[in-house]
Scaffold this active site. Structure first.
Site, PDB file in Angstrom:
ATOM      1  N   THR A  16      60.253   1.528  89.105  1.00 52.89           N
ATOM      2  CA  THR A  16      59.096   0.771  89.593  1.00 52.89           C
ATOM      3  C   THR A  16      59.481  -0.314  90.590  1.00 52.89           C
ATOM      4  O   THR A  16      58.759  -0.566  91.562  1.00 52.89           O
ATOM      5  CB  THR A  16      58.349   0.159  88.384  1.00 52.89           C
ATOM      6  N   SER A  61      63.126   6.492  86.147  1.00 55.52           N
ATOM      7  CA  SER A  61      64.252   6.467  85.203  1.00 55.52           C
ATOM      8  C   SER A  61      64.195   7.583  84.179  1.00 55.52           C
ATOM      9  O   SER A  61      65.205   7.910  83.553  1.00 55.52           O
ATOM     10  CB  SER A  61      64.364   5.112  84.517  1.00 55.52           C
ATOM     11  N   THR A  93      62.201   1.013  84.189  1.00 58.06           N
ATOM     12  CA  THR A  93      62.280   0.338  82.888  1.00 58.06           C
ATOM     13  C   THR A  93      62.184   1.304  81.706  1.00 58.06           C
ATOM     14  O   THR A  93      62.555   0.958  80.596  1.00 58.06           O
ATOM     15  CB  THR A  93      61.145  -0.690  82.765  1.00 58.06           C
ATOM     16  N   ASP A  94      61.685   2.518  81.956  1.00 58.46           N
ATOM     17  CA  ASP A  94      61.395   3.415  80.831  1.00 58.46           C
ATOM     18  C   ASP A  94      62.615   3.774  79.989  1.00 58.46           C
ATOM     19  O   ASP A  94      62.486   4.037  78.798  1.00 58.46           O
ATOM     20  CB  ASP A  94      60.731   4.708  81.340  1.00 58.46           C
TER      21      ASP A  94
HETATM   22  N1  ASP Z   1      57.501   2.559  84.536  1.00 59.49           N
HETATM   23  C1  ASP Z   1      58.797   2.769  84.937  1.00 59.49           C
HETATM   24  C2  ASP Z   1      59.447   1.530  85.530  1.00 59.49           C
HETATM   25  O1  ASP Z   1      59.131   0.485  85.088  1.00 59.49           O
HETATM   26  C3  ASP Z   1      59.085   3.971  85.700  1.00 59.49           C
HETATM   27  C4  ASP Z   1      60.540   4.270  85.545  1.00 59.49           C
HETATM   28  O2  ASP Z   1      61.091   4.021  84.473  1.00 59.49           O
HETATM   29  O3  ASP Z   1      61.147   4.714  86.509  1.00 59.49           O
HETATM   30  O4  ASP Z   1      60.249   1.541  86.404  1.00 59.49           O
END
Ligand code: ASP
Length: 331
Positions: A16, A61, A93-94
């Site tokens: 993200t 991720s 973050t995932d």
């Molecule tokens: N929602 C996720 C992020 O915060 C997407 C990911 O993990 O790439 O980056």
């Protein structure tokens, strides 16, 4: 001649923090480079840190793999051996709770390795990526984070990779360490560490080119069906059980778990997300003492997702039952 200031290498992998509006889908998708991320933080020009950027991947991720993280750990090692003070990884973050722990297990040096990202993408008001990247670079450049392994920095809090969890889908304070809390905070751009727990020695990286072992994660549930676990575990090189409470499953699950534990490593953790697996409190069929007496290995206080990463790394390195039990006992 004056000694050079700290040098931090930023590895950008997507997520993200690096997303922009995508013409095709209408949603956001990874499109920004590491240089773009750094350019969005003008304050970096004022903090006396030499920042270098490496574009490692540009993916959400969820699409990072075990092999990607092992490769990234190798690149970080080379950058640190080349004289960098510390490293920063920007990513989605995932999966941070898993990638940061794998990086931590593989990182043997004292140099800080800091993982960060963003909960709000750069097209949103109050996007948190620039503040998190600044805090991560300040943390990686600081002597106070040396010797702590891999840390995750979000919303000016420093969390140990071993304990950090993503505990909210959208909050900018999504990263927490249930049961223990953060180990430090940034105050006016300087990390402050409250208490540093002892570190375990690093584990060796698996041989390059070797396929990642298949580690199944089974969550115990009300009315759990042993046939489902049996079907999945038939393909597995190891199993982590996210058990109920302090390490419990239904009596119906005991024969299949006992059979699996005779064949492959089976690690017992708790799905509650905080606190230890017990060892000698309950004595019913399917209790922690029953399962540990049937060759299941205690995951201690490790969250099931972290236990899965540790088991995968141990099995990849060829560890047997005793070595795996010893590694989990070391925390
Ligand atoms: N929602 C996720 C992020 O915060 C997407 C990911 O993990 O790439 O980056």
């Amino acid at each position: 001649m004056a000694s050079p200031g700290p040098r931090v290498v930023v590895f950008s992998t997507g997520g993200t923090i690096a997303m922009g509006r995508s013409a095709g889908s209408g949603g956001v998708a990874p499109s920004l480079t590491g240089a773009d991320l750094v350019a969005a933080v003008p304050q970096l020009a004022e903090i006396g840190v030499d920042v270098e950027v490496r574009d490692f991947r540009q993916v959400p991720s969820a699409s990072l793999t075990f092999a990607d993280v092992v490769e990234l750990a190798g690149e970080i090692r080379r950058a640190l051996d080349g004289g960098a003070t510390g490293a920063v990884v920007t990513q989605g973050t995932d999966t941070i709770e898993e990638t940061s722990y794998l990086l931590d297990l593989l990182h043997g040096g004292d140099e800080p390795v800091i993982v960060t990202g963003a909960m709000r993408n750069p097209t949103m008001a109050g996007a948190d990526g620039p503040a998190n990247l600044l805090a991560a670079i300040q943390s990686a450049a600081s002597p106070v984070t040396r010797g702590l392994g891999c840390l995750v920095v979000f919303a000016d809090e420093l969390q140990l990779a071993r304990t950090v969890r993503k505990t909210h889908t959208t909050s900018i304070a999504a990263f927490t360490s249930p049961g223990s809390g953060p180990i430090g905070f940034l105050r006016e751009g300087q990390p402050q560490i409250a208490a540093a727990p002892p570190r375990r020695p690093a584990l060796p990286a698996p041989p390059p080119g070797k396929a990642a072992p298949r580690i199944a994660l089974h969550t115990a549930t009300l009315g759990d069906d042993p046939a489902l676990l049996e079907a999945v575990a038939g393909l597995a090189d190891g199993v982590v059980v996210a058990a109920l409470g302090a390490g419990h499953v239904s009596a119906a699950m005991v024969p299949v778990l006992a059979g699996l534990a005779r064949r492959i490593p089976v690690v017992l953790t708790s799905r509650t997300g905080a606190g230890p697996v017990l060892s000698a409190t309950y004595g019913f069929p399917g209790s922690e003492s029953d399962l540990l007496g049937r060759r299941l290995i205690s995951g201690g206080t490790l969250h099931p997702l972290k236990a899965r990463i540790l088991l995968q790394l141990l099995v990849a390195g060829g560890a047997g039952h005793a070595a795996i039990a010893e590694a989990f006992a070391a925390g």
